[in-house]
Design an enzyme around this catalytic site. Structure first.
Site, PDB file in Angstrom:
ATOM      1  N   SER A   1      10.307  -3.939 -10.211  1.00 17.03           N
ATOM      2  CA  SER A   1       8.844  -4.002 -10.377  1.00 17.03           C
ATOM      3  C   SER A   1       8.527  -5.222 -11.234  1.00 17.03           C
ATOM      4  CB  SER A   1       8.360  -2.742 -11.092  1.00 17.03           C
ATOM      5  OG  SER A   1       7.092  -2.944 -11.682  1.00 17.03           O
TER       6      SER A   1
ATOM      7  N   TYR B   1       9.263   3.541 -17.770  1.00 16.66           N
ATOM      8  CA  TYR B   1       9.244   2.974 -16.417  1.00 16.66           C
ATOM      9  C   TYR B   1       9.657   1.503 -16.454  1.00 16.66           C
ATOM     10  CZ  TYR B   1       7.426   1.379 -11.902  1.00 16.66           C
ATOM     11  OH  TYR B   1       7.298   0.821 -10.649  1.00 16.66           O
TER      12      TYR B   1
HETATM   13  C1  LIG Z   1      -2.422 -13.713 -13.078  1.00 19.03           C
HETATM   14  C2  LIG Z   1      -1.881 -13.709 -14.457  1.00 19.03           C
HETATM   15  C3  LIG Z   1      -2.792 -13.030 -15.436  1.00 19.03           C
HETATM   16  C4  LIG Z   1      -2.101 -12.899 -16.745  1.00 19.03           C
HETATM   17  C5  LIG Z   1      -2.591 -11.705 -17.488  1.00 19.03           C
HETATM   18  C6  LIG Z   1      -1.464 -10.872 -17.938  1.00 19.03           C
HETATM   19  C7  LIG Z   1      -1.940  -9.473 -18.179  1.00 19.03           C
HETATM   20  C8  LIG Z   1      -0.815  -8.546 -18.177  1.00 19.03           C
HETATM   21  C9  LIG Z   1      -0.632  -7.996 -16.815  1.00 19.03           C
HETATM   22  C10 LIG Z   1       0.724  -7.395 -16.743  1.00 19.03           C
HETATM   23  C11 LIG Z   1       1.100  -7.237 -15.339  1.00 19.03           C
HETATM   24  C12 LIG Z   1       2.109  -6.149 -15.207  1.00 19.03           C
HETATM   25  C13 LIG Z   1       1.876  -5.527 -13.880  1.00 19.03           C
HETATM   26  C14 LIG Z   1       2.606  -4.277 -13.783  1.00 19.03           C
HETATM   27  C15 LIG Z   1       2.719  -4.033 -12.345  1.00 19.03           C
HETATM   28  C16 LIG Z   1       3.330  -2.765 -12.113  1.00 19.03           C
HETATM   29  O1  LIG Z   1       3.446  -1.900 -12.961  1.00 19.03           O
HETATM   30  C17 LIG Z   1       3.787  -2.622 -10.763  1.00 19.03           C
HETATM   31  C18 LIG Z   1       4.242  -1.255 -10.580  1.00 19.03           C
HETATM   32  O2  LIG Z   1       5.383  -0.999 -10.725  1.00 19.03           O
HETATM   33  S1  LIG Z   1       3.030  -0.109 -10.105  1.00 19.03           S
HETATM   34  C19 LIG Z   1       3.756   1.390 -10.329  1.00 19.03           C
HETATM   35  C20 LIG Z   1       3.895   1.689 -11.728  1.00 19.03           C
HETATM   36  N1  LIG Z   1       2.699   1.487 -12.411  1.00 19.03           N
HETATM   37  C21 LIG Z   1       1.946   2.503 -12.698  1.00 19.03           C
HETATM   38  O3  LIG Z   1       2.203   3.636 -12.385  1.00 19.03           O
HETATM   39  C22 LIG Z   1       0.756   2.137 -13.462  1.00 19.03           C
HETATM   40  C23 LIG Z   1       0.172   3.365 -13.843  1.00 19.03           C
HETATM   41  N2  LIG Z   1      -0.857   3.637 -12.875  1.00 19.03           N
HETATM   42  C24 LIG Z   1      -2.063   3.568 -13.209  1.00 19.03           C
HETATM   43  O4  LIG Z   1      -2.311   3.242 -14.332  1.00 19.03           O
HETATM   44  C25 LIG Z   1      -3.100   3.966 -12.218  1.00 19.03           C
HETATM   45  O5  LIG Z   1      -2.490   4.504 -11.078  1.00 19.03           O
HETATM   46  C26 LIG Z   1      -4.044   2.836 -11.756  1.00 19.03           C
HETATM   47  C27 LIG Z   1      -4.657   2.078 -12.899  1.00 19.03           C
HETATM   48  C28 LIG Z   1      -3.315   1.820 -10.923  1.00 19.03           C
HETATM   49  C29 LIG Z   1      -5.167   3.522 -11.045  1.00 19.03           C
HETATM   50  O6  LIG Z   1      -5.812   4.297 -12.005  1.00 19.03           O
HETATM   51  P1  LIG Z   1      -6.708   5.579 -11.641  1.00 19.03           P
HETATM   52  O7  LIG Z   1      -5.977   6.541 -10.808  1.00 19.03           O
HETATM   53  O8  LIG Z   1      -7.275   6.087 -12.918  1.00 19.03           O
HETATM   54  O9  LIG Z   1      -7.786   5.025 -10.708  1.00 19.03           O
HETATM   55  P2  LIG Z   1      -9.172   4.438 -11.152  1.00 19.03           P
HETATM   56  O10 LIG Z   1      -9.047   3.779 -12.464  1.00 19.03           O
HETATM   57  O11 LIG Z   1     -10.192   5.512 -10.979  1.00 19.03           O
HETATM   58  O12 LIG Z   1      -9.409   3.366 -10.056  1.00 19.03           O
HETATM   59  C30 LIG Z   1     -10.691   3.214  -9.563  1.00 19.03           C
HETATM   60  C31 LIG Z   1     -10.615   2.432  -8.334  1.00 19.03           C
HETATM   61  O13 LIG Z   1     -10.052   1.136  -8.571  1.00 19.03           O
HETATM   62  C32 LIG Z   1      -8.879   0.954  -7.837  1.00 19.03           C
HETATM   63  N3  LIG Z   1      -7.952   0.169  -8.671  1.00 19.03           N
HETATM   64  C33 LIG Z   1      -7.437   0.524  -9.841  1.00 19.03           C
HETATM   65  N4  LIG Z   1      -6.646  -0.464 -10.312  1.00 19.03           N
HETATM   66  C34 LIG Z   1      -6.687  -1.427  -9.390  1.00 19.03           C
HETATM   67  C35 LIG Z   1      -6.075  -2.701  -9.286  1.00 19.03           C
HETATM   68  N5  LIG Z   1      -5.261  -3.177 -10.224  1.00 19.03           N
HETATM   69  N6  LIG Z   1      -6.343  -3.443  -8.204  1.00 19.03           N
HETATM   70  C36 LIG Z   1      -7.151  -2.994  -7.223  1.00 19.03           C
HETATM   71  N7  LIG Z   1      -7.763  -1.803  -7.253  1.00 19.03           N
HETATM   72  C37 LIG Z   1      -7.528  -1.039  -8.325  1.00 19.03           C
HETATM   73  C38 LIG Z   1      -8.429   2.351  -7.530  1.00 19.03           C
HETATM   74  O14 LIG Z   1      -7.691   2.357  -6.338  1.00 19.03           O
HETATM   75  C39 LIG Z   1      -9.737   3.075  -7.322  1.00 19.03           C
HETATM   76  O15 LIG Z   1     -10.298   2.747  -6.082  1.00 19.03           O
HETATM   77  P3  LIG Z   1     -10.747   3.897  -5.045  1.00 19.03           P
HETATM   78  O16 LIG Z   1     -10.994   3.197  -3.773  1.00 19.03           O
HETATM   79  O17 LIG Z   1     -11.945   4.527  -5.630  1.00 19.03           O
HETATM   80  O18 LIG Z   1      -9.608   4.824  -4.962  1.00 19.03           O
HETATM   81  N1  LIG Z   2       3.321   0.862  -5.533  1.00 20.79           N
HETATM   82  C1  LIG Z   2       3.429  -0.125  -6.406  1.00 20.79           C
HETATM   83  O1  LIG Z   2       2.432  -0.719  -6.838  1.00 20.79           O
HETATM   84  C2  LIG Z   2       4.769  -0.547  -6.879  1.00 20.79           C
HETATM   85  C3  LIG Z   2       5.920   0.181  -6.623  1.00 20.79           C
HETATM   86  N2  LIG Z   2       7.123  -0.272  -7.099  1.00 20.79           N
HETATM   87  C4  LIG Z   2       8.349   0.465  -6.818  1.00 20.79           C
HETATM   88  O2  LIG Z   2       8.500   0.640  -5.420  1.00 20.79           O
HETATM   89  C5  LIG Z   2       9.195   1.829  -5.154  1.00 20.79           C
HETATM   90  C6  LIG Z   2       8.434   2.651  -4.134  1.00 20.79           C
HETATM   91  O3  LIG Z   2       7.164   2.956  -4.661  1.00 20.79           O
HETATM   92  P1  LIG Z   2       5.951   3.471  -3.759  1.00 20.79           P
HETATM   93  O4  LIG Z   2       6.191   3.114  -2.345  1.00 20.79           O
HETATM   94  O5  LIG Z   2       4.736   3.021  -4.436  1.00 20.79           O
HETATM   95  O6  LIG Z   2       6.102   5.052  -3.950  1.00 20.79           O
HETATM   96  P2  LIG Z   2       5.462   6.247  -3.123  1.00 20.79           P
HETATM   97  O7  LIG Z   2       5.113   7.257  -4.134  1.00 20.79           O
HETATM   98  O8  LIG Z   2       4.428   5.774  -2.178  1.00 20.79           O
HETATM   99  O9  LIG Z   2       6.694   6.794  -2.237  1.00 20.79           O
HETATM  100  C7  LIG Z   2       7.783   7.363  -2.869  1.00 20.79           C
HETATM  101  C8  LIG Z   2       8.850   7.805  -1.862  1.00 20.79           C
HETATM  102  O10 LIG Z   2       9.961   8.318  -2.594  1.00 20.79           O
HETATM  103  C9  LIG Z   2      10.157   9.704  -2.302  1.00 20.79           C
HETATM  104  N3  LIG Z   2      10.494  10.360  -3.559  1.00 20.79           N
HETATM  105  C10 LIG Z   2       9.724  10.453  -4.665  1.00 20.79           C
HETATM  106  N4  LIG Z   2      10.372  11.123  -5.632  1.00 20.79           N
HETATM  107  C11 LIG Z   2      11.582  11.453  -5.122  1.00 20.79           C
HETATM  108  C12 LIG Z   2      12.701  12.161  -5.627  1.00 20.79           C
HETATM  109  N5  LIG Z   2      12.710  12.685  -6.848  1.00 20.79           N
HETATM  110  N6  LIG Z   2      13.789  12.310  -4.834  1.00 20.79           N
HETATM  111  C13 LIG Z   2      13.791  11.825  -3.582  1.00 20.79           C
HETATM  112  N7  LIG Z   2      12.768  11.135  -3.048  1.00 20.79           N
HETATM  113  C14 LIG Z   2      11.668  10.971  -3.800  1.00 20.79           C
HETATM  114  C15 LIG Z   2       8.836  10.176  -1.684  1.00 20.79           C
HETATM  115  O11 LIG Z   2       9.049  11.234  -0.757  1.00 20.79           O
HETATM  116  P3  LIG Z   2       8.983  12.788  -1.210  1.00 20.79           P
HETATM  117  O12 LIG Z   2       7.809  12.910  -2.118  1.00 20.79           O
HETATM  118  O13 LIG Z   2       8.856  13.554   0.066  1.00 20.79           O
HETATM  119  O14 LIG Z   2      10.274  13.041  -1.889  1.00 20.79           O
HETATM  120  C16 LIG Z   2       8.408   8.909  -0.943  1.00 20.79           C
HETATM  121  O15 LIG Z   2       9.107   8.813   0.274  1.00 20.79           O
HETATM  122  C17 LIG Z   2       9.392   2.520  -6.497  1.00 20.79           C
HETATM  123  O16 LIG Z   2      10.685   2.260  -6.971  1.00 20.79           O
HETATM  124  C18 LIG Z   2       8.356   1.862  -7.378  1.00 20.79           C
HETATM  125  O17 LIG Z   2       8.740   1.885  -8.721  1.00 20.79           O
HETATM  126  C19 LIG Z   2       7.239  -1.408  -7.821  1.00 20.79           C
HETATM  127  C20 LIG Z   2       6.134  -2.137  -8.103  1.00 20.79           C
HETATM  128  C21 LIG Z   2       4.813  -1.801  -7.626  1.00 20.79           C
END
Ligand SMILES: CCCCCCCCCCCCCCCC(=O)CC(=O)SCCNC(=O)CCNC(=O)[C@H](O)C(C)(C)COP(=O)(O)OP(=O)(O)OC[C@H]1O[C@@H](n2cnc3c(N)ncnc32)[C@H](O)[C@@H]1OP(=O)(O)O
Ligand SMILES: NC(=O)C1=CN([C@@H]2O[C@H](COP(=O)(O)OP(=O)(O)OC[C@H]3O[C@@H](n4cnc5c(N)ncnc54)[C@H](OP(=O)(O)O)[C@@H]3O)[C@@H](O)[C@H]2O)C=CC1
Length: 312
Positions: free
Chosen positions: A189, A202
């Site tokens: 990621s 994470y």
């Molecule tokens: C260009 C350089 C600039 C430099 C500045 C540096 C700043 C530092 C940035 C650091 C970047 C690091 C990036 C990390 C990337 C990353 O983590 C990649 C991953 O691995 S993603 C998976 C792991 N990450 C997470 O799980 C993050 C935790 N998740 C969240 O926090 C939330 O899921 C979320 C914020 C992504 C969404 O929050 P929530 O469910 O509360 O939804 P909402 O706030 O109600 O959203 C409303 C609406 O907006 C949409 N939305 C939210 N965020 C974004 C976005 N970034 N881009 C586009 N749209 C976004 C969301 O889908 C909702 O829309 P609807 O249509 O209403 O559903």
């Molecule tokens: N989406 C994003 O913005 C980003 C995602 N990533 C990385 O990409 C990868 C895929 O993410 P994404 O496609 O978003 O994830 P999704 O949540 O869309 O899909 C996850 C998949 O993994 C399976 N899964 C989840 N938990 C388990 C478990 N405990 N054991 C077995 N299978 C499991 C789910 O199937 P089921 O629930 O049926 O098990 C599903 O097929 C991850 O490693 C994530 O960290 C990295 C950066 C950004």
């Protein structure tokens, strides 16, 4: 006055050197982007590597898109995830659409005792490509000590995001080495490239995946193995909870189509042109500024989430 002159000269050369260094880095990144995405390149994978591809977490999001792209290249596909119903549905879709054989393994990567079952199910298959895609994240960004059910979260996230990558590599790599060919794609990621506070566990697990990938590539490239660390920013999937794709948030299909073009060319990639540009900018920021900005971003997402949760 006289003693200020040498200092000015020194500063001039430091400035000129810095500008030249940044210009070189940006030019190199642009050249690589043009080479990968502009000139085009074959998929870098196919049944000649070994007829089967294995994708963990292959029934949704990025994993499902990799499974489809690999099937499109003519590879038979093994899907591993938890829900047998989803496995049946996705494997049927892939079989019908791409006319390739599929296999499914229902397993929960949060558990540690699944690997004997996976090993038995994979026995005898010539595996050319392994996609270590499965991963889990936080529900929302949170301070370490405030994470709900912290002990359990730590164990689960380490098992799914780290242990799965090590164990699946252990199961599949020996066959690849024996046949002197194979590709392993590890989905890290952007938050594994640079630390992302409030997603601490994470981000750290994804850093592990990035280092692991680089090291294994270096150890086994001479044996014909290519290992890639894939470092996406946001992609519209269930995990990110972003439903609407945009310029910076591609669908998983668009993301994977683009990332596949880099296989064989880049051992570390953000996978998508705009994400690569974002990665280049982020890596050029001083780390203290980057940490401030990412903490600020994490805090604002957290506040929004908690406000919404309180309302509901
Ligand atoms: C260009 C350089 C600039 C430099 C500045 C540096 C700043 C530092 C940035 C650091 C970047 C690091 C990036 C990390 C990337 C990353 O983590 C990649 C991953 O691995 S993603 C998976 C792991 N990450 C997470 O799980 C993050 C935790 N998740 C969240 O926090 C939330 O899921 C979320 C914020 C992504 C969404 O929050 P929530 O469910 O509360 O939804 P909402 O706030 O109600 O959203 C409303 C609406 O907006 C949409 N939305 C939210 N965020 C974004 C976005 N970034 N881009 C586009 N749209 C976004 C969301 O889908 C909702 O829309 P609807 O249509 O209403 O559903
Ligand atoms: N989406 C994003 O913005 C980003 C995602 N990533 C990385 O990409 C990868 C895929 O993410 P994404 O496609 O978003 O994830 P999704 O949540 O869309 O899909 C996850 C998949 O993994 C399976 N899964 C989840 N938990 C388990 C478990 N405990 N054991 C077995 N299978 C499991 C789910 O199937 P089921 O629930 O049926 O098990 C599903 O097929 C991850 O490693 C994530 O960290 C990295 C950066 C950004």
């Amino acid at each position: 006055m006289e003693s200020a002159l040498p200092a000015a000269g020194f500063l001039y050369w430091v400035g000129a050197g810095t500008v030249a260094y940044l210009a070189l880095r940006i030019s190199y990144s642009l050249f690589m982007a043009f080479r990968v995405w502009g000139l085009g390149h074959g998929p870098g994978v196919g049944p000649e590597l070994g007829e089967w591809a294995v994708v963990t977490g292959g029934t949704d999001g990025i994993g499902k898109s990799y499974a489809e792209e690999l099937a499109k290249c003519g590879m038979k596909v093994v899907l591993i995830s938890r829900s047998q119903d989803k496995l049946n549905e996705v494997s049927r879709e892939i079989r019908e659409k791409f006319k390739v054989e599929t296999k499914t393994i229902a397993a929960d990567f949060a558990s540690e005792d699944i690997y004997d079952k996976i090993k038995t199910s994979l026995e005898g298959l010539k595996i050319g490509v392994l996609v270590n895609n499965v991963g889990i994240s936080y529900e929302y960004p949170e301070y370490f000590l405030e994470i709900p059910d912290l002990d359990n979260t730590i164990k689960k996230m380490l098992n799914v995001n780290i242990l799965s990558v090590c164990k699946m590599t252990h199961l599949v790599l020996p066959g690849m080495v024996e046949r002197s060919k194979g590709v392993i794609l590890n989905i890290s990621s952007a938050s594994g490239m640079n630390p992302f506070p409030l997603l601490t566990i994470y981000s750290a697990t994804k850093g592990f995946v990035d280092f692991f990938s680089q090291c294994i590539h270096e150890e086994y490239k001479s044996k014909g193995i290519f290992v890639q660390s894939v470092l996406p920013f946001f992609v519209a999937t269930k995990m990110s909870k972003i439903r609407k794709p945009s310029l910076t948030v591609p669908t998983s299909e668009a993301y994977v189509k683009s990332a596949m073009k880099t296989v064989g060319l880049k051992t570390r990639t953000n996978g998508y042109p705009i994400h690569s540009l974002m990665g280049t900018i982020v890596c050029m920021l001083p780390s203290s500024l980057y940490l401030k900005l990412s903490m600020y971003r994490g805090k604002s997402i957290r506040a929004r989430y908690l406000k919404k949760a309180k309302k509901n």
